[in-house]
Design a protein around this motif. Structure first.
Motif, PDB file in Angstrom:
ATOM      1  N   MET A   1       0.599  -1.022   0.071  1.00 37.26           N
ATOM      2  CA  MET A   1      -0.302   0.069  -0.081  1.00 37.26           C
ATOM      3  C   MET A   1       1.065   1.468   0.549  1.00 37.26           C
ATOM      4  N   GLN A   2       0.447   2.222  -0.361  1.00 32.78           N
ATOM      5  CA  GLN A   2       1.169   3.511  -1.089  1.00 32.78           C
ATOM      6  C   GLN A   2       1.129   4.428  -0.130  1.00 32.78           C
ATOM      7  N   ARG A   3       1.948   5.185   0.477  1.00 31.52           N
ATOM      8  CA  ARG A   3       1.674   6.789   1.428  1.00 31.52           C
ATOM      9  C   ARG A   3       2.173   7.692   1.133  1.00 31.52           C
ATOM     10  N   LEU A   4       1.576   8.721   1.734  1.00 33.26           N
ATOM     11  CA  LEU A   4       2.400   9.821   1.391  1.00 33.26           C
ATOM     12  C   LEU A   4       2.801  10.815   1.920  1.00 33.26           C
ATOM     13  N   ASP A   5       4.014  10.539   2.618  1.00 27.88           N
ATOM     14  CA  ASP A   5       4.191  11.018   3.639  1.00 27.88           C
ATOM     15  C   ASP A   5       4.963  12.689   3.680  1.00 27.88           C
ATOM     16  N   LEU A   6       5.248  13.304   4.265  1.00 27.77           N
ATOM     17  CA  LEU A   6       5.692  14.903   4.312  1.00 27.77           C
ATOM     18  C   LEU A   6       7.511  14.721   5.230  1.00 27.77           C
ATOM     19  N   LYS A   7       8.342  15.361   5.141  1.00 31.62           N
ATOM     20  CA  LYS A   7       9.087  15.663   5.763  1.00 31.62           C
ATOM     21  C   LYS A   7      10.128  16.876   5.774  1.00 31.62           C
ATOM     22  N   GLN A   8      10.863  16.723   6.821  1.00 25.06           N
ATOM     23  CA  GLN A   8      11.344  17.811   6.923  1.00 25.06           C
ATOM     24  C   GLN A   8      13.134  17.582   6.528  1.00 25.06           C
TER      25      GLN A   8
END
Length: 524
Positions: A1-8
């Protein structure tokens, strides 16, 4: 399952200008001139010359006056590549210009008088300088700067010339060419003869045997320089001994190389005497003959591949009655400027009333070249500033050495000391110190020479490792060659002088000075 994550993430990136400065900073003076020429070849907006230019206001006033007096001022006759729209506009303006009056001439042409014709009166050096073709010779200034070409030829060429004069048939000459091509820079053939035979079978379709190759090899080994095409060091030395007068010393030297070569490399002279039954004088004379031979014949003589290289200093330091004056080498400070022709071309395109796709591409191209030229000039200036700041800090710390030239006056100094003084990173100082040198009254020194660690002394002060190496070198130079000093004895002698140093450190310094162990320093 694909996930979209935000990282700094924090990352450090260098701009193109910073990368260009770093590359320019680390190259030595000898390569800087070549780098500048390469940049000038790819960027026509960069040229040599004084950077002084008239003020912007004066240029604008001159442009306005030129525009009023010359209807074609917005076109550059030397550099423009006008498209069809510009040509149409130029043709329209040309219709308004009156044609010049032509004075009628007689039908009979006038014969010129060639008796008093002086070509120098009609030629202007400034006018033809820009139109020199490839066949034109250099001027006086260029002749002084151009290095002389190496006409001595290479070692392979010299060997091939000797091969052509040898009495060999076609197959043997092909084998000889293969053998000469297999000689390395030291003058040895380190490949197995069977492998050379396989190479000839696959590459040249020539079937041969090891015996045939060895027969031709003996012919090649008779060429100059002596010892060429040997397969190992003993064979190289024996080939040279074969050309010497066959006296007792030569015969004893041949016996040493053939029967006791291992003992000779380890300087076990007593074993050599016992095995060959030689007297002290006979052994000494034979060893003297061997030491005069050349272990690397490929790098000797006028036909050798090695060339003399001259060290070009980056800094010049002079002593004027105790006042140290530091200057950059003139090659480190070239006169560069942005081409006025390209600057004027950009203004012309920018002022044009009609702009199509071709015009926009031309403006973009010219602007890129102008920006690149400005960045390169700024990088050169920043390089000069960084070099001077770094070297000035070195001179301040090592002032006593630069005044007297005594290695004992060198102070312990590391890269961090200089980086702290000039407010720059250690990596920047490292790039400056790498492959840079300074010319002083005592010779030319690489900048790395002045960086050294500290050695504790009995007085509580730190002494430079360079000072300890200098003392170590003097101790070895004054030792008895019949009984050289071991590392343990050197350690005790240094400790007696107040330097707290361990035996392993003595061994490390000795290796850095390219001083062999005590057994290999022994002489008869």
């Amino acid at each position: 399952m694909q996930r979209l994550d935000l990282k700094q993430l924090l990352s450090q990136k260098l701009s193109p200008q910073q990368i260009q400065f770093i590359k320019l900073l680390q190259i030595p003076t000898a390569e800087l001139e070549t780098r500048i020429k390469e940049e000038m070849e790819v960027n026509p907006a960069l040229e040599e010359g004084d950077t002084d230019e008239p003020d912007e206001q004066e240029r604008n006033e001159d442009d306005d006056r030129d525009d009023e007096n010359d209807p074609d001022a917005e076109y550059d006759s030397d550099n423009s590549t006008l498209d069809e729209d510009f040509e149409d506009r130029a043709d329209d303006r040309a219709d308004d210009i009156p044609e010049p009056e032509i004075t009628p001439k007689d039908d009979t042409p006038e014969q010129p008088d060639n008796t008093d014709l002086d070509l120098s009166d009609y030629l202007n050096d400034d006018e033809i300088a820009g139109y020199k073709m490839q066949g034109d010779g250099p001027g006086d200034e260029e002749e002084r700067d151009m290095p002389l070409a190496d006409t001595s030829g290479s070692l392979m060429d010299a060997l091939l010339d000797q091969l052509h004069f040898a009495d060999l048939d076609e197959k043997q000459e092909a084998i000889g060419q293969q053998l000469i091509g297999s000689i390395d820079g030291d003058g040895y053939i380190r490949r197995d003869l069977a492998a050379i035979a396989n190479d000839m079978a696959f590459s040249q379709n020539i079937e041969t045997t090891v015996a045939e190759i060895e027969a031709v090899l003996r012919v090649v080994q008779g060429f100059d320089p002596a010892g060429i095409a040997a397969r190992d060091l003993p064979e190289c030395l024996l080939l040279q001994l074969e050309r010497r007068p066959q006296d007792d010393d030569t015969v004893n030297a041949e016996r040493i190389l053939t029967e006791t070569f291992e003992e000779f490399t380890k300087k076990h002279y007593v074993r050599i005497q016992q095995k060959l039954d030689l007297e002290d004088d006979e052994l000494k004379d034979a060893i003297s003959v061997i030491l005069k031979l050349n272990p690397k014949p490929g790098g000797s003589g006028p036909t050798g591949p090695g060339k003399t290289q001259y060290l070009m200093p980056d800094f010049i330091l002079t002593n004027d009655n105790g006042v140290l004056n530091l200057t950059l080498n003139a090659r480190n400070a070239p006169e560069l400027r942005v081409s006025p022709a390209y600057t004027e071309m950009f203004r012309t395109y920018d002022k044009a009333s009609k702009k199509d796709q071709k015009m926009k591409e031309a403006v973009t191209f010219v602007k890129q070249k102008l920006d690149s030229a400005k960045w390169f000039i700024d990088a050169i200036r920043q390089r000069q500033n960084t070099l001077l700041r770094t070297m000035n800090a070195i001179v301040e710390l090592q002032r006593e050495f630069f005044i007297e030239g005594d290695e004992g006056k060198l102070r312990p100094m590391i890269l961090k000391d200089i980086a702290t003084r000039i407010g720059m990173d250690i990596s920047t100082v490292s790039r400056v110190a790498n492959s840079k040198s300074v010319q002083t009254e005592f010779g030319i020194y690489p900048l790395k020479y002045f960086f050294s660690e500290g050695i504790a002394t009995d007085s509580g002060e730190d002494a430079s490792s360079r000072e300890v190496k200098s003392i170590l070198k003097d101790l070895v130079g004054n030792e008895s060659k019949a009984r050289p000093l071991s590392d343990d004895k050197l350690e005790k002698m240094l400790n007696a002088r107040g330097y707290n140093i361990a035996r392993r450190t003595v061994a490390k310094y000795r290796e850095q000075l390219n001083i062999p162990v005590a057994r290999l320093r022994k002489e008869l």
